[in-house]
Design an enzyme around this catalytic site. Structure first.
Site, PDB file in Angstrom:
ATOM      1  N   CYS A 109     -46.433 -18.308 -32.763  1.00 41.01           N
ATOM      2  CA  CYS A 109     -47.703 -18.965 -33.048  1.00 41.01           C
ATOM      3  C   CYS A 109     -48.829 -17.961 -32.842  1.00 41.01           C
ATOM      4  CB  CYS A 109     -47.910 -20.178 -32.163  1.00 41.01           C
ATOM      5  SG  CYS A 109     -46.504 -20.794 -31.301  1.00 41.01           S
TER       6      CYS A 109
ATOM      7  N   CYS B 126     -36.224 -21.408 -32.361  1.00 46.87           N
ATOM      8  CA  CYS B 126     -36.066 -21.233 -33.801  1.00 46.87           C
ATOM      9  C   CYS B 126     -36.696 -19.931 -34.288  1.00 46.87           C
ATOM     10  CB  CYS B 126     -36.674 -22.423 -34.530  1.00 46.87           C
ATOM     11  SG  CYS B 126     -38.275 -22.922 -33.885  1.00 46.87           S
TER      12      CYS B 126
ATOM     13  N   CYS C  87     -41.507 -26.076 -33.662  1.00 47.11           N
ATOM     14  CA  CYS C  87     -40.243 -25.715 -34.297  1.00 47.11           C
ATOM     15  C   CYS C  87     -40.510 -25.616 -35.796  1.00 47.11           C
ATOM     16  CB  CYS C  87     -39.111 -26.674 -33.948  1.00 47.11           C
ATOM     17  SG  CYS C  87     -39.257 -28.333 -34.593  1.00 47.11           S
TER      18      CYS C  87
END
Length: 131
Positions: free
Chosen positions: A89, A85, A11
């Site tokens: 990645c 959110c 997050c």
């Protein structure tokens, strides 16, 4: 589970949702799971409210630290889970990616915070069962 699975929860601040998810994965995953968490813009601390509400379920979050997603760049992860959110990645090699639409409980009243905590626990248990 065949061998130890590496799971990363992400997050933005790595202070609430991802910390609780990491904790529940450690609680319920046993030796078969290596759980970590990180943030794209880590706050540098675990939210005291997360510590308080996880203590209610018997987990001590004071042993955790807020970590940067950059710490995991180039590492092989079995499952990368983002917590609703909008974080991605791109530099984490994950065999599987999941996006959980979980609201940030940071400013929520205690009962709603507990609801989010309990939702995270359910989702972590489901994830572990699928490994």
């Amino acid at each position: 589970m065949a061998g130890q699975k590496r799971v990363l929860f992400v997050c933005v601040e790595n202070s609430n949702r991802s910390q609780m998810a990491e904790a529940f994965a450690r609680l319920h995953g046993g030796a078969g799971v290596e759980a970590s968490s990180a943030g794209s813009r880590p706050s540098g601390r675990v939210n005291p409210r997360a510590v308080e509400f996880m203590k209610e379920v018997g987990y001590d979050l004071t042993t955790h630290t807020s970590k940067s997603l950059a710490d995991f760049n180039g590492q092989n992860i079995d499952v990368a889970v983002t917590m609703g959110c909008g974080d991605e990645c791109p530099h984490v090699r994950a065999g599987r990616r999941e996006e959980w639409q979980i609201p940030d409980p940071k400013e929520m009243p205690p009962e709603r915070y507990r609801e989010v905590r309990d939702l995270i626990e359910r989702k972590v248990k489901d994830l572990l069962a699928s490994l």
